[in-house]
Write an enzyme that holds these catalytic residues in place. Sequence first.
Site, PDB file in Angstrom:
ATOM      1  N   ASP A   7      -0.262  -7.707 -30.085  1.00 26.42           N
ATOM      2  CA  ASP A   7      -0.548  -6.307 -29.886  1.00 26.42           C
ATOM      3  C   ASP A   7      -0.184  -5.416 -31.103  1.00 26.42           C
ATOM      4  O   ASP A   7       0.685  -5.572 -31.483  1.00 26.42           O
ATOM      5  CB  ASP A   7      -0.132  -6.294 -28.984  1.00 26.42           C
ATOM      6  N   SER A   8      -0.722  -3.856 -30.528  1.00 25.02           N
ATOM      7  CA  SER A   8       0.300  -3.268 -31.283  1.00 25.02           C
ATOM      8  C   SER A   8       1.752  -2.926 -31.030  1.00 25.02           C
ATOM      9  O   SER A   8       2.135  -1.984 -31.528  1.00 25.02           O
ATOM     10  CB  SER A   8      -0.680  -1.061 -31.654  1.00 25.02           C
ATOM     11  N   TYR A  39      -2.021   2.817 -31.925  1.00 24.48           N
ATOM     12  CA  TYR A  39      -3.219   2.901 -32.178  1.00 24.48           C
ATOM     13  C   TYR A  39      -4.180   3.776 -31.680  1.00 24.48           C
ATOM     14  O   TYR A  39      -5.481   4.182 -32.461  1.00 24.48           O
ATOM     15  CB  TYR A  39      -3.604   1.543 -31.986  1.00 24.48           C
ATOM     16  N   GLY A  40      -3.999   3.916 -30.628  1.00 27.14           N
ATOM     17  CA  GLY A  40      -5.398   4.647 -29.456  1.00 27.14           C
ATOM     18  C   GLY A  40      -6.337   6.051 -30.112  1.00 27.14           C
ATOM     19  O   GLY A  40      -7.288   5.795 -30.172  1.00 27.14           O
ATOM     20  N   CYS A  70      -5.230  -7.216 -27.666  1.00 23.67           N
ATOM     21  CA  CYS A  70      -5.118  -5.389 -27.717  1.00 23.67           C
ATOM     22  C   CYS A  70      -6.495  -4.888 -27.697  1.00 23.67           C
ATOM     23  O   CYS A  70      -7.024  -5.307 -28.360  1.00 23.67           O
ATOM     24  CB  CYS A  70      -4.162  -4.709 -29.068  1.00 23.67           C
ATOM     25  N   ASN A  71      -6.730  -4.815 -26.606  1.00 24.48           N
ATOM     26  CA  ASN A  71      -8.692  -3.343 -25.954  1.00 24.48           C
ATOM     27  C   ASN A  71      -8.930  -3.054 -27.744  1.00 24.48           C
ATOM     28  O   ASN A  71      -9.954  -2.988 -28.462  1.00 24.48           O
ATOM     29  CB  ASN A  71      -8.291  -2.493 -25.209  1.00 24.48           C
ATOM     30  N   THR A  72      -7.876  -1.598 -27.994  1.00 27.54           N
ATOM     31  CA  THR A  72      -7.601  -1.042 -29.103  1.00 27.54           C
ATOM     32  C   THR A  72      -8.479  -1.059 -30.365  1.00 27.54           C
ATOM     33  O   THR A  72      -9.889  -1.538 -31.173  1.00 27.54           O
ATOM     34  CB  THR A  72      -6.911   0.031 -29.099  1.00 27.54           C
ATOM     35  N   CYS A 184      -5.866  -1.381 -20.803  1.00 28.09           N
ATOM     36  CA  CYS A 184      -5.073  -1.243 -22.450  1.00 28.09           C
ATOM     37  C   CYS A 184      -3.680  -2.296 -22.021  1.00 28.09           C
ATOM     38  O   CYS A 184      -3.558  -2.332 -20.894  1.00 28.09           O
ATOM     39  CB  CYS A 184      -4.605  -0.043 -22.321  1.00 28.09           C
ATOM     40  N   THR A 185      -3.108  -3.840 -22.908  1.00 26.47           N
ATOM     41  CA  THR A 185      -2.577  -4.483 -22.331  1.00 26.47           C
ATOM     42  C   THR A 185      -1.476  -3.390 -21.824  1.00 26.47           C
ATOM     43  O   THR A 185      -0.310  -4.176 -21.223  1.00 26.47           O
ATOM     44  CB  THR A 185      -2.231  -4.708 -23.308  1.00 26.47           C
TER      45      THR A 185
HETATM   46  N1  DGL Z   1      -2.110  -1.971 -26.072  1.00 24.73           N
HETATM   47  C1  DGL Z   1      -3.656  -1.616 -26.659  1.00 24.73           C
HETATM   48  C2  DGL Z   1      -4.618  -2.276 -25.494  1.00 24.73           C
HETATM   49  O1  DGL Z   1      -4.782  -2.173 -25.234  1.00 24.73           O
HETATM   50  C3  DGL Z   1      -3.449  -0.025 -27.509  1.00 24.73           C
HETATM   51  C4  DGL Z   1      -2.235   0.451 -27.215  1.00 24.73           C
HETATM   52  C5  DGL Z   1      -1.883   1.864 -28.243  1.00 24.73           C
HETATM   53  O2  DGL Z   1      -2.723   2.966 -28.328  1.00 24.73           O
HETATM   54  O3  DGL Z   1      -1.523   1.656 -29.364  1.00 24.73           O
HETATM   55  O4  DGL Z   1      -5.560  -0.997 -25.708  1.00 24.73           O
END
Ligand code: DGL
Length: 265
Positions: A7-8, A39-40, A70-72, A184-185
């Site tokens: 994950d980020s 990352y978003g 991580c969804n992103t 988002c996680t």
């Molecule tokens: N936790 C990440 C997700 O599920 C993104 C968080 C980030 O912006 O880095 O999208």
Amino acid sequence: LTIGVFDSGVGGLVMARAFRAALPAHDFLYLGDSLHVPYGPRSAETVYRLTLRAVDYLCRQDCELIVIACNTASASALRLIQQEYLPQNYPDRRVLGVIVPTIEAVAAGHYKRVGLLGTAFTVGSGVYAEELQKIDPQLKLHARAAPLLVPLAEYGALHHAQPVLEEYLAPLLEADIDSLILGCTHYPLFRPLIEKILPAGVRVISQDEAVPPKLTGYLKRHAALDARLKKNGKFRALLTDVTPSYHATGARLFGADVAFEKVAL
Ligand code: DGL
């Protein structure tokens, strides 16, 4: 061989904890790219490059199965990694994401007016809209980017989130959603606050609940892979930068200090 969880940032810790609860015998290696979080708000090219680098690192650490928690990163990179990067570089490794298991949870609930909170990248990518259309063309998605939540989670500042959440959720409540995907996680950390704002009947779909049973099912269907995975109940946590807020969040999530190791990818 081990299961890698990428994950980020701290969202991966939430997911790693949930995976360990579902599969307590398995070894897990968590990698959080705390140096580059969030990352978003970044470009597709950068999210892809950072994700690829992390996946490559976990492959070199002997992870046979990697969950991009991580969804992103899943939205930007999963398809290319599965279809091009792995076949060319690590044909014996497997990489899974979190978006499809989440869509399956929506399908199982037969929801019709689905809310989504996610990063700017995830919402902008349209991946949830696209996947939800496939399961039910009648389903209405009400998506909202929630860019301030990840920084609040990373800095351990959850107590400042109430007014921010109220603002993000207002248009979704106006649309009378019947369910809300925490896309988002990092967001399960806000779940108690979110549930206070949502009307009683709205179901929360949280990836720390939706994804672990899918991982368990995957391992059952891939018994030969599962047989190669180490099962000493070990958990190692790697970060690209170790900061005090990770120690605080780690201790809160795991009930004990987490021995974070700093790595350069
Ligand atoms: N936790 C990440 C997700 O599920 C993104 C968080 C980030 O912006 O880095 O999208």
